[in-house]
Design a protein around this motif. Structure first.
Motif, PDB file in Angstrom:
ATOM      1  N   LEU A  10      -2.907   9.910   1.581  1.00 28.06           N
ATOM      2  CA  LEU A  10      -2.649  10.856   2.681  1.00 28.06           C
ATOM      3  C   LEU A  10      -2.569  12.294   2.189  1.00 28.06           C
ATOM      4  N   LYS A  11      -1.929  12.485   1.027  1.00 30.04           N
ATOM      5  CA  LYS A  11      -1.863  13.835   0.431  1.00 30.04           C
ATOM      6  C   LYS A  11      -3.275  14.349   0.152  1.00 30.04           C
ATOM      7  N   ASN A  12      -4.104  13.477  -0.406  1.00 27.94           N
ATOM      8  CA  ASN A  12      -5.497  13.854  -0.715  1.00 27.94           C
ATOM      9  C   ASN A  12      -6.274  14.180   0.556  1.00 27.94           C
ATOM     10  N   LEU A  13      -6.009  13.387   1.586  1.00 30.48           N
ATOM     11  CA  LEU A  13      -6.714  13.573   2.858  1.00 30.48           C
ATOM     12  C   LEU A  13      -6.381  14.941   3.458  1.00 30.48           C
ATOM     13  N   ILE A  14      -5.095  15.316   3.381  1.00 28.32           N
ATOM     14  CA  ILE A  14      -4.654  16.622   3.898  1.00 28.32           C
ATOM     15  C   ILE A  14      -5.348  17.750   3.125  1.00 28.32           C
ATOM     16  N   LYS A  15      -5.492  17.540   1.784  1.00 34.44           N
ATOM     17  CA  LYS A  15      -6.118  18.574   0.934  1.00 34.44           C
ATOM     18  C   LYS A  15      -7.647  18.449   0.901  1.00 34.44           C
ATOM     19  N   LEU A  16      -8.191  17.453   1.636  1.00 30.98           N
ATOM     20  CA  LEU A  16      -9.638  17.161   1.646  1.00 30.98           C
ATOM     21  C   LEU A  16     -10.179  16.851   0.241  1.00 30.98           C
ATOM     22  N   GLN A  17      -9.344  16.106  -0.534  1.00 34.74           N
ATOM     23  CA  GLN A  17      -9.786  15.617  -1.854  1.00 34.74           C
ATOM     24  C   GLN A  17     -10.142  14.142  -1.683  1.00 34.74           C
ATOM     25  N   PHE A  18     -11.409  13.811  -1.915  1.00 38.92           N
ATOM     26  CA  PHE A  18     -11.841  12.446  -1.631  1.00 38.92           C
ATOM     27  C   PHE A  18     -12.052  11.644  -2.915  1.00 38.92           C
ATOM     28  N   ASP A  19     -11.085  10.749  -3.195  1.00 38.86           N
ATOM     29  CA  ASP A  19     -11.261   9.821  -4.310  1.00 38.86           C
ATOM     30  C   ASP A  19     -11.114   8.399  -3.754  1.00 38.86           C
ATOM     31  N   MET A  20     -10.993   7.424  -4.662  1.00 36.07           N
ATOM     32  CA  MET A  20     -10.949   6.029  -4.224  1.00 36.07           C
ATOM     33  C   MET A  20      -9.763   5.762  -3.292  1.00 36.07           C
ATOM     34  N   LYS A  21      -8.597   6.346  -3.638  1.00 37.33           N
ATOM     35  CA  LYS A  21      -7.396   6.075  -2.844  1.00 37.33           C
ATOM     36  C   LYS A  21      -7.509   6.685  -1.446  1.00 37.33           C
ATOM     37  N   THR A  22      -8.189   7.833  -1.351  1.00 39.65           N
ATOM     38  CA  THR A  22      -8.419   8.448  -0.036  1.00 39.65           C
ATOM     39  C   THR A  22      -9.300   7.526   0.810  1.00 39.65           C
ATOM     40  N   LEU A  23     -10.372   7.032   0.205  1.00 38.97           N
ATOM     41  CA  LEU A  23     -11.297   6.140   0.928  1.00 38.97           C
ATOM     42  C   LEU A  23     -10.576   4.890   1.420  1.00 38.97           C
ATOM     43  N   MET A  24      -9.736   4.293   0.541  1.00 38.75           N
ATOM     44  CA  MET A  24      -9.031   3.065   0.908  1.00 38.75           C
ATOM     45  C   MET A  24      -8.023   3.336   2.020  1.00 38.75           C
ATOM     46  N   GLY A  60       0.784  -1.234   0.000  1.00 38.49           N
ATOM     47  CA  GLY A  60       0.000   0.000   0.000  1.00 38.49           C
ATOM     48  C   GLY A  60       0.809   1.273   0.000  1.00 38.49           C
ATOM     49  N   TYR A  61       2.141   1.170  -0.201  1.00 38.20           N
ATOM     50  CA  TYR A  61       3.005   2.351  -0.094  1.00 38.20           C
ATOM     51  C   TYR A  61       2.561   3.485  -1.030  1.00 38.20           C
ATOM     52  N   THR A  62       2.425   3.176  -2.309  1.00 38.31           N
ATOM     53  CA  THR A  62       2.031   4.229  -3.272  1.00 38.31           C
ATOM     54  C   THR A  62       0.596   4.680  -3.018  1.00 38.31           C
ATOM     55  N   LEU A  63      -0.256   3.745  -2.597  1.00 34.27           N
ATOM     56  CA  LEU A  63      -1.654   4.073  -2.268  1.00 34.27           C
ATOM     57  C   LEU A  63      -1.700   5.096  -1.128  1.00 34.27           C
TER      58      LEU A  63
END
Length: 703
Positions: free
Chosen positions: A133-147, A125-128
């Motif tokens: 985590l970057k998306n989470l900090i920016k509050l961008q919610f896509d599939m990788k953020t959810l996972m 899951g390293y690349t995931l």
């Protein structure tokens, strides 16, 4: 400005979400004015100034490589098993298996067990996590953020085993999605590899081999037997059979002689040819096909637009549901926090819109690529879907249902001359005429080896025929009205003329000022396959077929009845055809017009789907129509309709699969049966089903 526009090819573009993020990152570059990313074709168009390094930096999160479109950069072909992300997936699986061995031997909480599962999570899951985590900090919610949220949550509540399995299964579904898109994109890559990259050119007395980009219009291309033709052009010396399957889908080679057009990417089978280049490399027929296929794959089909809009609202809704599942039962009903947080994480995983987002583009891209390989150019997902809904089809007659080239069908002798002599006289007069009927007589005379008589004093009689003198005697050839002015036609002649005209034939009389020597009947020949194709369309469930023609009603009715079309509209001008298409749309809804793309342009543009015959080499057909049958052959029409229907069916199945599996999994929350295992299987299972179902379109062939 046009000169600021740069086009690039992309490698490593793995998913639609990554494509959207990549495009957004490029827009963030100050010097970039606009950007269009074609996910299906893995192609990027940038308006403004941006270096390859800047673009690759924008795509670094997904390992995207960027190559200028015209660069000779060799394509790196990697085995599925040698790709870095797939290797890490396998290592993750290995650690998960080891973790389970320790799980059953030492228990779930043992440090070695936890260590093995943690290693599986980190490696797989390293690349995931990097992206999530970057998306989470920016509050961008896509599939990788959810996972990412789901896996971190699983670790916090001590569900190490399930966290490891979730990482592995998610990585596996990503790998399979990437593999399926690569397969779908291969249709364009195979088209791009059709034409040679270098050409042998004669300039003056010198023969040189150069890159096709350096070939100029007017250069003489030298083609040996067994070689592929590098450029579009006109044969100026030699004759040969050319296999045009790559462009037109025709399986039978076409014989080419001086004056005939040849296309880049076709195969010269037997003779040597010299060809004058008529188009630059970016304007060749194959280049236009590639461009139009790429544009078609970029255009969003109606069902894809629906899915995109749905996913936009669906993802936040799932996050809200997951949050409510995690907090409402413990707060309101006194539930156990760890159990309901776990269920909330499972909802998050099962709610990933991955399968839904992939459901349409993979099917559309695969179908359009399949059609292009079979000589059918579909200019967008919308046209593919509309073709699947057709109820009525209107056909132009000349050149579509018929050969478009008149031939002599009957010669009725009314004197003591034989057929060969009649054709010799007729040919001597008609060789001076440019009329299509004259060329039909000339071709017939050559086939029967008629004598080569010499005529003098040729005079055209406007709208009626022509006259000339042969061996001191003046002969006339023309329509019945011409001879009725000079003499009284016999009852036998009148009866024969009436009978031939009733069969839809054009009748010409040959004779002198005193007598009619013979009647020559000419007709546009019905294509051999037209009747069986009309029949196939009726079997496919097309409710109404109609032939539109400018011919007189008698000829139209005769040909229409022989073809088996349900209706015939004759004596139509182009504007009348347009009116007829509008009337059919009112009655049947979805209507196709099939024509040659030149004089049928208004009707083709107005129809729900405009289908042009013989798109190869015909710019008007490629530009006007929604679909171009590249070979001058209607055989591809039933194939195109059944491919479109199958694509529609597969898209509906995909959306149903994706939603149904998720709904079933979400319902398992109520009795508390939804585990992370079931959640990821529902998500991955849906994605896998959708991808494999779409890949069935690769095998669809012309029957």
């Amino acid at each position: 400005m046009a000169e600021d526009k740069q086009v690039y090819r992309l490698q490593g573009l793995s998913c639609t979400n990554c494509a959207a993020k990549f495009e957004k990152n490029i827009r963030g570059i100050d010097s970039v004015e606009d950007v269009q990313l074609n996910f299906g074709a893995a192609k990027l168009t940038v308006q403004g100034a941006a270096t390859v390094e800047q673009l690759e930096a924008a795509g670094a999160f997904d390992g995207i490589k960027v190559y200028p479109e015209r660069s000779r950069e060799p394509e790196v072909k990697q085995s599925f098993w040698k790709k870095r992300e797939n290797i890490t997936t396998m290592i993750s699986l290995l650690f998960t298996v080891v973790g389970y061995i320790f799980f059953f031997r030492m228990g779930e909480a043992h440090p070695v067990t936890v260590g093995a599962f943690l290693a599986a999570i980190v490696v797989g899951g390293y690349t995931l996590f990097q992206v999530g985590l970057k998306n989470l900090i920016k509050l961008q919610f896509d599939m990788k953020t959810l996972m990412t949220i789901a896996i971190i949550g699983a670790a916090i509540i001590g569900e190490w085993a399930e966290g490891a399995v979730v990482v592995f299964l998610f990585a596996l579904s990503e790998a399979l999605e990437s593999y399926s898109m690569d397969k779908a994109r291969q249709s364009i890559k195979s088209l791009m590899d059709i034409a040679p990259k270098r050409a042998t050119i004669r300039r003056g007395l010198e023969t040189i081999e150069i890159d096709v980009e350096d070939v100029q219009i007017g250069d003489i291309l030298l083609i040996k037997p067994g070689q592929k033709i590098a450029m579009d052009g006109e044969v100026i010396n030699g004759a040969s059979s050319i296999n045009q399957a790559a462009i037109t889908g025709e399986s039978i080679p076409v014989h080419k002689v001086v004056g005939d057009e040849v296309f880049a990417g076709t195969m010269n089978e037997e003779g040597s040819l010299e060809v004058r280049v008529t188009k630059r490399v970016e304007d060749t027929t194959i280049a236009k096909i590639i461009h139009l296929v790429e544009e078609a794959q970029a255009e969003r089909a109606p069902s894809q637009q629906f899915v995109d809009k749905f996913a936009k609202y669906y993802t936040p809704a799932i996050m809200l549901i997951a949050l409510l599942v995690a907090i409402i039962p413990p707060l309101v009903f006194g539930g156990v926090w760890s159990e309901w947080v776990y269920s909330g994480l499972a909802v998050l995983v099962v709610g990933c819109p991955c399968a839904l987002v992939v459901s349409t583009p993979v099917a559309i891209v695969t179908a359009i690529g399949n059609a292009a390989r079979n000589g059918v150019l579909i200019k967008g997902g919308i046209h593919l879907e509309e073709t699947g809904r057709l109820s009525a089809i209107a056909f132009d007659k000349t050149g579509t249902l018929t050969e478009g080239k008149p031939e002599v069908t009957d010669i009725v002798i009314l004197s003591n001359k034989d057929e060969k002599e009649v054709l010799s006289i007729a040919r001597a007069i008609e060789q001076f005429s440019q009329h299509p009927l004259a060329s039909a007589i000339t071709r017939k005379a050559i086939r029967v080896h008629a004598d080569d008589y010499q005529a003098v004093g040729f005079t055209s009689i406007t709208g009626k025929g022509a006259k000339a003198t042969i061996d001191g005697l003046e002969y006339f050839i023309g329509n019945p009205a011409l001879f009725e002015e000079m003499l009284s036609l016999s009852n036998e002649a009148k009866d024969s003329i009436g009978k031939l005209q009733a069969e839809g034939k054009t009748v010409m009389l040959l004779g002198t000022a005193n007598e009619v020597i013979a009647l020559i009947a000419v007709a546009d020949q019905i294509r051999e396959t037209s009747k069986s194709i009309i029949n196939k369309l009726h079997q496919l469930g097309i409710k109404h077929t109609v032939m539109l023609t400018g011919d007189n009603q008698l000829t139209g009715n005769f040909i229409g009845s022989r073809l088996g079309v349900m209706d015939t509209k004759a004596e139509l001008l182009p504007e009348h055809k347009l009116t007829e298409i509008k009337r059919l749309q009112e009655e049947y809804g979805h209507v196709a017009m099939v024509g040659d793309g030149v004089n049928d342009a208004p009707a083709l543009a107005t129809a729900t789907v405009g289908i042009a015959m013989g798109g190869a080499g015909t710019d008007a057909a490629l530009e006007t129509a929604d679909i171009a049958l590249m070979g001058d052959d209607l055989e591809k029409l039933p194939y195109t309709i059944s491919l479109s229907r199958r694509t529609l069916s597969i898209i509906k199945q995909n959306i149903s699969f994706a939603l149904l599996l998720k709904i079933i999994a979400l319902l398992l929350v109520i009795p508390g049966w939804l585990t992370l295992w079931i959640a990821i299987f529902a998500d991955m299972g849906a994605t896998l089903l959708v991808v494999l179902n779409s890949m069935r379109l690769i095998k669809k062939n012309v029957h």
